[in-house]
Enzyme design. Structure first.
Site, short mmCIF file in Angstrom:
data_model
loop_
_atom_site.label_atom_id
_atom_site.label_comp_id
_atom_site.label_asym_id
_atom_site.label_seq_id
_atom_site.Cartn_x
_atom_site.Cartn_y
_atom_site.Cartn_z
N LYS A 1 0.84 -1.18 0.00
CA LYS A 1 0.00 0.00 0.00
C LYS A 1 0.89 1.25 0.00
O LYS A 1 1.89 1.32 0.74
CB LYS A 1 -0.91 0.02 1.22
CG LYS A 1 -1.92 -1.14 1.25
CD LYS A 1 -2.96 -1.00 0.16
CE LYS A 1 -4.03 -2.07 0.30
NZ LYS A 1 -5.12 -1.90 -0.68
N HIS B 1 -10.29 -8.46 -7.87
CA HIS B 1 -10.03 -7.91 -6.54
C HIS B 1 -10.62 -8.77 -5.43
O HIS B 1 -11.80 -9.14 -5.47
CB HIS B 1 -10.65 -6.50 -6.45
CG HIS B 1 -10.71 -5.95 -5.07
ND1 HIS B 1 -11.88 -5.88 -4.33
CD2 HIS B 1 -9.74 -5.43 -4.28
CE1 HIS B 1 -11.63 -5.34 -3.16
NE2 HIS B 1 -10.35 -5.05 -3.08
#
Length: 373
Positions: A173, A304
């Site tokens: 991230k 996803h």
């Protein structure tokens, strides 16, 4: 004909071991995530067949999904479970006043997945085989070890552990207010794992266009598989400009909630990797429409979340895809997916190949049964 006689809906809340933070938390747009609201649908037919489907929401929306599902569920009673596409439309029209995307389609997704699971089980095939699999395994990458709340030292430990487990890639991230911290984290992991390990980053929509241009240029040096959601999910023109300007592929699509929204993204050429989320777009039926458009456009695919579902859908995509490894949902099911040599093995059990665990029943807060009278 195999007529639907009974539906059981469950609103189940999966607690996370620790609060999860990505860039949306550090920029003040959201609070840390502490649980995932799951919507399960179990469908039964008059000839004794059963199917299991699910959808989910994060941070908000769980009660709304369950309420909408409970309202539209009676539309399926007495219907032929094989008519999946027609039943998707019927459910959509049953709740048409709240639209054809977002929460309403996510509620439909749980029914749709359950009907496909049932169809595959009736055929004695895994879902991947029913859809027409291209492969027996799919490349996989891990995300859960790379969140922004994780210190760099632990980040390196997590990345190494994922590689040792046999996972094929690592996603980190990024998107912090201070971009230098993002660069430090990516540089540290790349150095620790070496140049050969597939590495991705995900900014979770937190950059504006000038920042995205600058960060994408800096990240070119790290040989990334992709840069994910550098801009707002609906900024298709901005994503398209980045995809054209840089060698590193651009990935996006996970936040879109219908086939129509993905169609608009594809027409703008806004991604190199398309990242549809099956439950979010309304289940397998619309996912297959999206995959068909993506294939025609020459796009790569990386669904996803929800590996328990997406392993099957990715296996049926012509071009070599990626599947996201998240162990978060594992306590909900009795079965586990095997990982070997950087790849996730497609389950051979009929249907999705999963069944609800007793733990999932324990975490269930609300149920509704709709049946033929």
């Amino acid at each position: 004909m195999s007529l639907i006689t009974r539906l059981r809906l469950s609103s189940t809340y999966l607690p996370l071991a620790q609060p999860i933070s990505d860039a949306k938390v550090l920029t003040g747009r959201q609070k840390p995530m502490t649980e995932i609201a799951m919507l399960f649908v179990e469908v039964e037919t008059d000839d004794g067949h059963q199917g299991l489907g699910f959808s989910y929401s994060k941070r908000a929306g769980g009660p709304g999904q369950f309420a909408h599902a409970r309202e539209i569920a009676p539309a399926l009673i007495g219907e032929d479970a094989s008519d999946i596409a027609r039943l998707w439309d019927k459910l959509c029209w049953a709740g048409a006043s709240v639209g054809r995307s977002g929460l309403s389609t996510q509620a439909i997704g749980a029914f749709d997945v359950a009907l496909w699971d049932l169809k595959a089980k009736r055929s004695g095939l895994s879902l991947a085989k029913l859809l027409g699999a291209y492969r027996e395994s799919v490349r996989c990458y891990n995300t859960s070890g790379g969140f922004l709340h994780t210190p760099i030292d632990q980040l390196l430990v997590n990345a190494a552990a994922s590689r040792e487990r046999g996972i094929g890639g690592i996603k980190l991230k990024v998107g912090q207010p201070d971009g230098t911290l993002d660069i430090q984290r990516v540089e540290a992991v790349r150095k620790h794992l070496g140049d050969a390990m597939p590495l991705m980053v995900d900014a979770n929509q937190q950059w504006d266009r000038p920042t995205a241009q600058r960060m994408c240029r800096i990240f070119e040096q790290f040989n990334l598989v992709w840069i994910e959601e550098p801009l707002d999910a609906y900024d298709h023109e901005g994503h398209a400009a980045l995809a054209q300007a840089f060698d590193t592929p651009i990935a996006t699509g996970e936040m879109l909630t219908s086939a129509a929204e993905h169609g608009d993204l594809i027409r703008h050429r806004a991604a190199d990797y398309l990242m549809p989320d099956g439950p979010r777009v309304g289940g397998i039926t619309p996912f297959l429409k999206i995959a068909g458009q993506a294939e025609q456009a020459g796009l790569l695919l990386a669904p996803h979340f929800a590996m328990e579902l997406h392993i099957h859908l990715a296996a049926a995509y012509p071009r070599e895809p990626w599947v996201e490894h998240f162990e978060w949902l594992e306590p909900l099911f009795n079965e586990r997916i095997e990982i070997r040599d950087g790849r996730m093995l497609v389950p051979t059990r009929p249907g999705l190949g999963v069944s609800l665990s007793e733990q999932a029943r324990t975490w269930t807060r609300e149920q509704a049964v709709v049946e033929q009278r």
